[in-house]
Design a protein around this motif. Structure first.
Motif, mmCIF file in Angstrom:
data_model
loop_
_atom_site.group_PDB
_atom_site.id
_atom_site.type_symbol
_atom_site.label_atom_id
_atom_site.label_comp_id
_atom_site.label_asym_id
_atom_site.label_seq_id
_atom_site.Cartn_x
_atom_site.Cartn_y
_atom_site.Cartn_z
ATOM 1 N N ILE A 120 0.813 -1.064 -0.047
ATOM 2 C CA ILE A 120 -0.234 0.048 -0.070
ATOM 3 C C ILE A 120 0.882 1.112 0.069
ATOM 4 C CG2 ILE A 120 -1.724 1.381 1.344
ATOM 5 C CD1 ILE A 120 -2.715 -1.345 2.333
ATOM 6 N N ARG A 121 1.911 1.162 0.870
ATOM 7 C CA ARG A 121 2.803 2.393 0.830
ATOM 8 C C ARG A 121 3.557 2.610 -0.460
ATOM 9 N NH1 ARG A 121 8.446 3.537 2.766
ATOM 10 N NH2 ARG A 121 8.098 5.696 3.396
ATOM 11 N N LYS A 122 3.986 1.454 -1.232
ATOM 12 C CA LYS A 122 4.609 1.609 -2.453
ATOM 13 C C LYS A 122 3.772 2.022 -3.611
ATOM 14 C CE LYS A 122 8.042 -1.912 -1.159
ATOM 15 N NZ LYS A 122 8.583 -3.457 -1.584
ATOM 16 N N LYS A 123 2.797 1.612 -3.385
ATOM 17 C CA LYS A 123 1.720 2.060 -4.772
ATOM 18 C C LYS A 123 1.108 3.226 -4.380
ATOM 19 C CE LYS A 123 0.043 -2.839 -5.676
ATOM 20 N NZ LYS A 123 -0.987 -3.522 -5.961
ATOM 21 N N SER A 124 0.913 3.792 -3.207
ATOM 22 C CA SER A 124 0.419 5.053 -3.067
ATOM 23 C C SER A 124 1.737 6.009 -3.224
ATOM 24 C CB SER A 124 -0.162 5.245 -1.528
ATOM 25 O OG SER A 124 0.847 5.170 -0.467
ATOM 26 N N PHE A 125 2.606 5.744 -3.137
ATOM 27 C CA PHE A 125 4.026 6.416 -3.323
ATOM 28 C C PHE A 125 3.940 6.454 -4.972
ATOM 29 C CE2 PHE A 125 8.358 7.061 -4.409
ATOM 30 C CZ PHE A 125 8.758 8.355 -3.988
ATOM 31 N N GLN A 126 3.887 5.557 -5.603
ATOM 32 C CA GLN A 126 4.089 5.433 -7.015
ATOM 33 C C GLN A 126 2.949 6.150 -7.611
ATOM 34 O OE1 GLN A 126 6.773 4.305 -9.231
ATOM 35 N NE2 GLN A 126 5.533 5.535 -10.594
ATOM 36 N N PHE A 127 1.814 6.099 -7.177
ATOM 37 C CA PHE A 127 0.593 6.825 -7.777
ATOM 38 C C PHE A 127 0.877 8.385 -7.560
ATOM 39 C CE2 PHE A 127 -3.544 8.831 -6.813
ATOM 40 C CZ PHE A 127 -4.380 8.484 -8.277
ATOM 41 N N ALA A 128 1.221 8.920 -6.363
ATOM 42 C CA ALA A 128 1.535 10.296 -6.109
ATOM 43 C C ALA A 128 2.807 10.484 -7.167
ATOM 44 C CB ALA A 128 2.180 10.484 -4.732
ATOM 45 N N CYS A 129 3.655 9.736 -7.462
ATOM 46 C CA CYS A 129 4.724 10.330 -8.447
ATOM 47 C C CYS A 129 4.084 10.566 -9.753
ATOM 48 C CB CYS A 129 5.876 9.347 -8.417
ATOM 49 S SG CYS A 129 7.068 9.332 -7.052
ATOM 50 N N ASP A 130 3.208 9.424 -10.131
ATOM 51 C CA ASP A 130 2.435 9.397 -11.561
ATOM 52 C C ASP A 130 1.616 10.763 -11.498
ATOM 53 O OD1 ASP A 130 3.700 7.188 -12.165
ATOM 54 O OD2 ASP A 130 1.872 5.887 -11.661
ATOM 55 N N ILE A 131 1.114 11.170 -10.486
ATOM 56 C CA ILE A 131 0.257 12.397 -10.532
ATOM 57 C C ILE A 131 1.158 13.581 -10.537
ATOM 58 C CG2 ILE A 131 -1.184 13.792 -8.947
ATOM 59 C CD1 ILE A 131 -2.749 11.706 -9.943
ATOM 60 N N VAL A 132 2.096 13.509 -9.975
ATOM 61 C CA VAL A 132 3.119 14.727 -10.000
ATOM 62 C C VAL A 132 3.723 14.908 -11.855
ATOM 63 C CG1 VAL A 132 5.567 15.769 -9.581
ATOM 64 C CG2 VAL A 132 3.912 14.797 -7.867
ATOM 65 N N PHE A 133 3.963 13.746 -12.302
ATOM 66 C CA PHE A 133 4.538 13.797 -13.746
ATOM 67 C C PHE A 133 3.272 14.188 -14.597
ATOM 68 C CE2 PHE A 133 7.633 10.727 -12.158
ATOM 69 C CZ PHE A 133 8.823 11.773 -12.563
ATOM 70 N N PHE A 134 2.174 13.768 -14.444
ATOM 71 C CA PHE A 134 0.961 14.092 -15.036
ATOM 72 C C PHE A 134 0.453 15.563 -15.036
ATOM 73 C CE2 PHE A 134 -3.712 14.090 -15.693
ATOM 74 C CZ PHE A 134 -3.414 13.950 -17.206
ATOM 75 N N THR A 135 0.585 16.070 -13.674
ATOM 76 C CA THR A 135 0.222 17.473 -13.526
ATOM 77 C C THR A 135 0.997 18.452 -14.268
ATOM 78 O OG1 THR A 135 1.243 17.623 -11.338
ATOM 79 C CG2 THR A 135 -1.115 16.960 -11.531
ATOM 80 N N ARG A 136 2.256 18.084 -14.386
ATOM 81 C CA ARG A 136 3.271 18.885 -14.970
ATOM 82 C C ARG A 136 2.836 18.920 -16.467
ATOM 83 N NH1 ARG A 136 8.973 16.309 -12.828
ATOM 84 N NH2 ARG A 136 8.821 17.226 -10.856
ATOM 85 N N GLU A 137 2.381 17.806 -17.075
ATOM 86 C CA GLU A 137 2.085 17.708 -18.451
ATOM 87 C C GLU A 137 0.751 18.887 -18.636
ATOM 88 O OE1 GLU A 137 3.584 16.702 -21.160
ATOM 89 O OE2 GLU A 137 5.177 16.086 -19.599
ATOM 90 N N LEU A 138 -0.065 18.836 -17.601
ATOM 91 C CA LEU A 138 -1.286 19.588 -17.694
ATOM 92 C C LEU A 138 -1.048 20.900 -17.680
ATOM 93 C CD1 LEU A 138 -3.741 17.580 -15.052
ATOM 94 C CD2 LEU A 138 -4.006 18.042 -17.645
ATOM 95 N N LYS A 139 -0.017 21.396 -16.806
ATOM 96 C CA LYS A 139 0.424 22.968 -16.590
ATOM 97 C C LYS A 139 1.251 23.229 -18.040
ATOM 98 C CE LYS A 139 1.157 22.809 -11.693
ATOM 99 N NZ LYS A 139 2.263 22.770 -10.347
ATOM 100 N N LYS A 140 1.821 22.468 -18.723
ATOM 101 C CA LYS A 140 2.357 22.831 -19.973
ATOM 102 C C LYS A 140 1.242 23.167 -20.962
ATOM 103 C CE LYS A 140 6.618 19.833 -20.083
ATOM 104 N NZ LYS A 140 7.044 18.534 -20.434
#
Length: 74
Positions: A9-29
């Motif tokens: 759960i900790r690993k998956k929630s961390f990976q999910f957060a990382c994916d969200i960060v990368f995706f939001t960078r694309e949204l900001k572009k």
């Protein structure tokens, strides 16, 4: 009290957060700042709640905070 150091759960929630960060960078572009901001806050809150549960002062505190994290993940 349970430690979540190697928890899936900790690993998956961390990976999910990382994916969200990368995706939001694309949204900001694409100038989607408001959507990116809201998504970043909600997408990383699950991991923050899991981490907070990990620091619980008692088993009851851990279960309560972990329950919050599970509700946010739905």
């Amino acid at each position: 009290m349970s430690k979540l150091e190697d928890s899936p759960i900790r690993k998956k929630s961390f990976q999910f957060a990382c994916d969200i960060v990368f995706f939001t960078r694309e949204l900001k572009k694409q100038n989607e700042f408001e959507l990116a901001s809201q998504l970043l806050k909600s997408g990383t809150s699950i991991g923050a709640n899991v981490r907070e549960a990990q620091r619980g002062v008692s088993t009851k505190d851990f279960k309560n905070k972990f329950g919050i994290a599970l509700k946010r993940g739905r």
